[in-house]
Design an enzyme around this catalytic site. Structure first.
Site, PDB file in Angstrom:
ATOM      1  N   GLU A   1      37.519  42.667  41.254  1.00 58.34           N
ATOM      2  CA  GLU A   1      37.694  43.691  40.217  1.00 58.34           C
ATOM      3  C   GLU A   1      39.142  44.170  40.060  1.00 58.34           C
ATOM      4  O   GLU A   1      39.437  45.368  40.191  1.00 58.34           O
ATOM      5  CB  GLU A   1      36.759  44.873  40.497  1.00 58.34           C
ATOM      6  CG  GLU A   1      35.286  44.451  40.504  1.00 58.34           C
ATOM      7  CD  GLU A   1      34.342  45.575  40.889  1.00 58.34           C
ATOM      8  OE1 GLU A   1      34.815  46.700  41.175  1.00 58.34           O
ATOM      9  OE2 GLU A   1      33.122  45.335  40.906  1.00 58.34           O
TER      10      GLU A   1
ATOM     11  N   GLU B   1      26.746  38.355  40.328  1.00 52.39           N
ATOM     12  CA  GLU B   1      26.080  39.568  40.816  1.00 52.39           C
ATOM     13  C   GLU B   1      25.054  40.091  39.812  1.00 52.39           C
ATOM     14  O   GLU B   1      24.925  41.286  39.603  1.00 52.39           O
ATOM     15  CB  GLU B   1      27.106  40.677  41.085  1.00 52.39           C
ATOM     16  CG  GLU B   1      28.197  40.314  42.063  1.00 52.39           C
ATOM     17  CD  GLU B   1      29.128  41.489  42.355  1.00 52.39           C
ATOM     18  OE1 GLU B   1      28.787  42.637  41.997  1.00 52.39           O
ATOM     19  OE2 GLU B   1      30.203  41.257  42.945  1.00 52.39           O
TER      20      GLU B   1
END
Length: 587
Positions: free
Chosen positions: A385, A503
């Site tokens: 991220e 995910e």
């Protein structure tokens, strides 16, 4: 000895029941009523985080494991427990006795924790379940704390004057609805039991509080810990007590499973999920599905810095090693998550703002962690991220990279990404290296900025192999047409970069009409794209059952499970599971 037919049949039936119990829960040892069962010797404590086992003695060190919030605030204690060691099955009253040395020395508290049910660990949260904690405090008192599963803090806390120090033998007896506490054979008092061990199981944890640092004392040179020299359990009042060893990690395989379908794709392709070590070792149904349905696992938490690197220079890989062992036992690959992130950092990683020291901290961490697992994992999320949550950063020349709350960007700028990938490649040269990001499945400035970043990395010769698309569809607006996702996968292919769904979860609301069908369509649509695009290497969900899903409502206690994953909270398959199976057959 001559046994009558009826007696022989009864003895055979008893033996069969004991054998079945041992087969279902691990290897059982029935101690019967009144016998002291040694829980230290001839049992495995080598996998207990924060401890060192030698000659039947455990040294317990202060690990300071804590779980921080997403904004890096707080620090919820996350003490370890012995998942891969012995636990108890009891159908009634029992006593646990512990001899503890090096306690009550004004240098921190020493604790034995008995869990009726093990905690559930989320990304930034720990759900406490019923447990009892008893120990000797730094000032020599004996303290008992009880969690009832309804809150973070103990429901009951009671101190007993003891004057204990040095070596102390503590005994806790669970008799009816009361705990009886003794120290060195002396009765200290009682505490009401709210039903901590109502399910008949007892798991063990050992803790050492670090205590306060003295003036001028380095935090990392504080307390050495204490020693556990005896741990026994005894059934009371004629009740039964069994010591159960850790379960077998190898699970039965099925020809009708997601992983079986993935094996028939015609090229290397994996179907995976994020797994947590607590339910994996304590929930047999979770364990069976995890080992039989998936060909790849992502450690949900155990590889994050705050879990395995809680103090400067102090690493503990035991929980992470358990997941790797499970993967090896079931012929699963490990997609390791994550080396560098702005979240899940222990507080000490944020304390130094000297750019040179921050860089050294990052590189040392990568070298140690990736080096420890060299050859044991197939892939790494090297950087997680890196894109900013601030929309302005995509238009004001900041290139869309996260600067807020990222000590790595603040110290090194974009170069931290280059350095992280190069360091990971040095430490584990055969592993595939990924950058993992959310919200880049859709069109827009966030995707454009990520694509430009990957292009720059490739131009600079950074060893990046792939990009993980998280595909968290938390709200209806997050649900992206599979063809849009396909376009991004193909864009990466033109750069020579692989892609994966890393995910995925699709929470649906209680009032959302046809919600589970929508959930199934969303998951199957993304999987189908991956199966059809040669550079897409795997499809993974973030957990597989709502029973332990990280999208649970944690604003209430205990948390309310969400409806996000292919199996529900009762571990029953949903339409999403069936649609995923069908997606393999449709390609």
């Amino acid at each position: 000895m001559n046994l009558g037919g009826g007696t022989w049949q009864r003895l055979t039936a008893v033996a069969l029941v004991m054998a079945v119990a041992a087969g279902c829960t691990g290897q059982g040892e029935d101690s019967g009523g009144g016998n002291d069962e040694d829980l230290l010797r001839n049992h495995d404590w080598t996998q207990m985080p924060g401890t060192t086992a030698r000659n039947g003695i455990l040294r317990v060190s202060a690990s300071d494991r804590r779980i921080v919030e997403q904004d890096s605030s707080g620090g919820r204690p996350n003490p370890p427990l012995n998942l891969a060691g012995p636990h108890l099955r009891s159908d009634g009253d029992f006593t646990v006795t512990a001899r503890m040395s090096g306690v009550g020395d004004d240098d921190g508290d020493s604790w034995l924790r008995l869990y009726g049910r093990v905690p559930v660990i989320y990304d930034e949260w720990r759900q406490e379940r019923p447990s009892l904690r008893v120990g000797v405090t730094a000032d020599g008192q004996v303290k008992v704390q009880i969690w009832d599963g309804e809150g973070d803090e103990p429901a009951t806390s009671k101190n007993f004057d003891c004057g204990c120090s040095g070596t102390v033998t503590l005994a806790v007896s669970s008799i009816g609805d009361t705990f009886h506490v003794k120290a060195d054979g002396r009765r200290l008092g009682t505490v009401q039991d709210p039903g901590v061990f109502a399910e008949g199981t007892v798991w063990f944890g050992l803790e050492a509080d670090a205590g306060e640092a003295d003036a001028g004392e380095d935090e990392d040179e504080r307390r050495e810990g204490w020693r556990l020299t005896q741990l026994t359990a005894r059934a009371e009042s004629g009740d039964s007590l069994r010591v159960i060893k850790a379960p077998r990690l190898r699970q039965e395989q099925s020809d009708d499973s997601l992983r079986a379908r993935a094996e028939d794709v015609g090229r290397p392709f994996d179907v995976g999920t994020a797994l947590a070590e607590n339910p994996l070792l304590t929930d047999s149904r979770y364990r069976a599905l995890a080992g039989s349905q998936f060909s790849m696992l992502t450690p949900e938490n155990a590889f994050k810095p705050q879990f395995l690197h809680p103090r400067r220079g102090v690493y503990d890989f035991r929980d992470a090693d358990l997941l790797v062992r499970f993967a090896r036992a079931n012929d699963m690959k490990v997609h390791a998550h994550t080396l560098v992130w702005h979240e899940a950092l222990p507080h000490w990683m944020r304390e130094n703002d000297d750019p040179g020291e921050v860089r050294r901290t990052m590189l040392r961490h990568i070298a140690m962690v990736a080096g420890h697992f060299k050859g044991q994992v197939a892939e790494w999320d090297v950087v997680n991220e890196p894109m900013s949550d601030d929309e302005k950063s995509y238009t004001n020349g900041d290139l869309g990279l996260r600067s807020e709350q990222s000590p790595w960007f603040e110290a090194m700028g974009e170069e931290y990404i280059d350095e992280a990938f190069r360091a990971a490649h040095r430490a584990d040269p055969k592993a595939r290296l990924y950058l993992n990001e959310y919200g880049v499945e859709e069109e827009g400035e966030r995707w454009d900025a990520l694509y430009d970043l990957v292009e720059r990395l490739k131009e600079r010769g950074v060893p990046i192999d792939g990009v993980g698309f998280q595909n968290h569809e938390y709200a209806p607006g997050d649900r992206i047409d599979p063809e849009t996702f396909r376009g991004h996968v193909r864009d990466l292919a033109e750069l020579g970069v692989k892609a994966r769904v890393s995910e995925m979860d699709v929470p649906i609301g209680e009032d959302e009409e046809d919600g589970r069908q929508i959930q199934a369509d969303e998951m199957a649509g993304k999987l189908r794209v991956c199966l059809e695009e040669p550079n897409c290497t795997s499809f993974s969900t973030w957990g597989f059952t709502d029973r332990y899903g990280s999208t649970a409502d944690t604003q209430i206690y205990p948390p309310r499970t969400a409806d996000s994953l292919p199996w529900d909270a009762a571990l029953r398959p949903k339409p999403a599971y069936e649609r995923l199976l069908e997606a393999f057959d449709e390609v």
